[in-house]
Design a protein around this motif. Structure first.
Motif, short mmCIF file in Angstrom:
data_model
loop_
_atom_site.label_atom_id
_atom_site.label_comp_id
_atom_site.label_asym_id
_atom_site.label_seq_id
_atom_site.Cartn_x
_atom_site.Cartn_y
_atom_site.Cartn_z
N ALA A 86 0.88 -1.06 0.17
CA ALA A 86 0.14 -0.14 0.02
C ALA A 86 0.77 1.20 0.10
N LEU A 87 2.17 1.26 0.75
CA LEU A 87 2.82 2.48 0.83
C LEU A 87 3.66 2.70 -0.40
N SER A 88 3.87 1.30 -1.03
CA SER A 88 4.60 1.36 -2.49
C SER A 88 3.61 2.01 -3.44
N ARG A 89 2.37 1.57 -3.23
CA ARG A 89 1.50 2.00 -4.28
C ARG A 89 1.26 3.57 -4.21
N ALA A 90 1.25 4.03 -2.90
CA ALA A 90 1.04 5.50 -2.54
C ALA A 90 2.00 6.26 -3.27
N LEU A 91 3.31 5.79 -2.99
CA LEU A 91 4.50 6.43 -3.59
C LEU A 91 4.51 6.48 -5.15
N GLU A 92 4.23 5.12 -5.94
CA GLU A 92 3.88 5.42 -7.22
C GLU A 92 2.80 6.33 -7.61
N THR A 93 1.52 6.49 -6.88
CA THR A 93 0.47 7.22 -7.27
C THR A 93 0.82 8.67 -7.02
N ALA A 94 1.62 9.07 -5.96
CA ALA A 94 2.17 10.45 -5.70
C ALA A 94 3.18 10.88 -7.00
N CYS A 95 4.08 10.04 -7.43
CA CYS A 95 4.76 10.31 -8.45
C CYS A 95 4.23 10.30 -9.85
N ALA A 96 3.15 9.96 -9.83
CA ALA A 96 2.33 10.03 -10.87
C ALA A 96 1.29 11.26 -11.16
N PHE A 97 1.22 11.93 -10.17
CA PHE A 97 0.21 12.88 -9.92
C PHE A 97 0.36 14.15 -11.32
N PRO A 98 -0.90 14.30 -11.65
CA PRO A 98 -0.80 15.41 -12.93
C PRO A 98 -0.18 16.61 -12.33
N GLU A 99 0.38 17.40 -13.36
CA GLU A 99 1.23 18.52 -13.18
C GLU A 99 0.30 19.66 -12.14
N ALA A 100 -1.01 19.78 -12.31
CA ALA A 100 -1.77 20.77 -11.37
C ALA A 100 -1.58 20.16 -9.95
N ARG A 101 -1.76 18.90 -9.86
CA ARG A 101 -1.77 17.99 -8.31
C ARG A 101 -0.33 18.39 -7.71
N TYR A 102 0.30 18.07 -8.63
CA TYR A 102 1.79 18.10 -8.33
C TYR A 102 2.25 19.29 -7.80
N LEU A 103 2.05 20.41 -8.73
CA LEU A 103 2.37 21.91 -8.05
C LEU A 103 1.73 21.88 -6.87
N ALA A 104 0.63 21.63 -6.30
CA ALA A 104 -0.22 21.97 -5.27
C ALA A 104 0.61 21.37 -4.09
N ASP A 167 15.01 16.81 2.83
CA ASP A 167 14.30 15.86 1.86
C ASP A 167 13.06 15.93 2.16
N LEU A 168 12.48 16.40 0.95
CA LEU A 168 10.80 16.37 0.91
C LEU A 168 10.48 15.55 -0.29
N SER A 169 11.44 14.56 -0.65
CA SER A 169 11.07 13.71 -1.62
C SER A 169 9.59 12.87 -1.27
N PHE A 170 9.05 12.37 -2.37
CA PHE A 170 7.75 11.72 -1.70
C PHE A 170 8.05 10.40 -0.84
N ARG A 171 9.18 9.66 -1.15
CA ARG A 171 9.64 8.53 -0.57
C ARG A 171 9.92 8.96 0.84
N ALA A 172 10.66 10.10 1.21
CA ALA A 172 11.01 10.43 2.55
C ALA A 172 9.75 11.06 3.38
N LEU A 173 8.74 11.85 2.76
CA LEU A 173 7.33 12.21 3.43
C LEU A 173 6.69 10.91 3.62
N ILE A 174 6.53 10.01 2.92
CA ILE A 174 5.88 8.68 3.33
C ILE A 174 6.43 7.90 4.44
#
Length: 193
Positions: A86-104, A167-174
């Protein structure tokens, strides 16, 4: 001679009677000892049987306990695998956010963590351009510097100050939220039986 013979007969009869009595007494004592020995042997057998039953019951309880522990270990390992997935999938999902959501997400992180003059390095896989990042209000308000889009980390960004790196990478945040996320995921799973 008849008197002597009568006395001899009487002595022989008395001796035979005493012999019969001694034999009878000896037989009674032998029977009593045999009964007592059989009773003692039976008691020993019963005691041994009870001891074996108790030992067998204790072994059964120990084996049931070990089996229950093994089952719990396997269940915990399965839960851990589900949580990791589930955490791995959350990381994949976050990395695949569309530009608008990623920017937010980046804007929220910059608002929360960036200090004036910090440098921002984006993940190489971020779907955000330098121009769109610089268009964020927080970017200009805190006079942030763009350091490139070549970060070798999974999603998000890293902030660089004069004396620190954040480190504010998605992996570090998760990973920072892992305990809370594990608890939330575990609550969604069926309870143990």
């Amino acid at each position: 001679m008849e008197g002597k013979e009568a006395i001899v007969q009487k002595i022989i009869a008395d001796a035979n009677e005493r012999t019969a009595q001694c034999t009878q007494n000896a037989q009674a004592r032998a029977d009593a000892m045999k009964a007592e020995a059989e009773k003692a042997a039976q008691a020993k057998l019963e005691e041994g049987r009870r001891a074996l039953e108790t030992e067998a019951q204790e072994r059964l309880i120990r084996r049931e306990t070990l089996a229950a522990l093994d089952c719990r270990k396997q269940l915990l390992a399965a839960r851990r695998a589900v949580i990791d997935a589930a955490l791995s999938r959350a990381l994949e999902t976050a990395c695949a956010f569309p530009e608008a959501r990623y920017l937010a997400v980046l804007e929220r992180l910059l608002t929360q963590y960036a200090e004036e003059g910090d440098g921002v390095r984006l993940s190489a896989s971020a779907p955000v351009t330098e121009a769109s990042l610089q268009s964020l209000k927080v970017f200009s308000a805190r006079k942030l510097r763009f350091l490139g889009k070549d970060g070798d980390f999974e999603g998000g960004m890293r902030l660089y100050g004069a004396t620190y790196e954040t480190d504010l990478s998605f992996r570090a945040l998760i990973q920072a939220q892992r305990f809370e996320l594990e608890r939330d995921i575990a609550q969604m799973m069926p309870a143990e039986k």
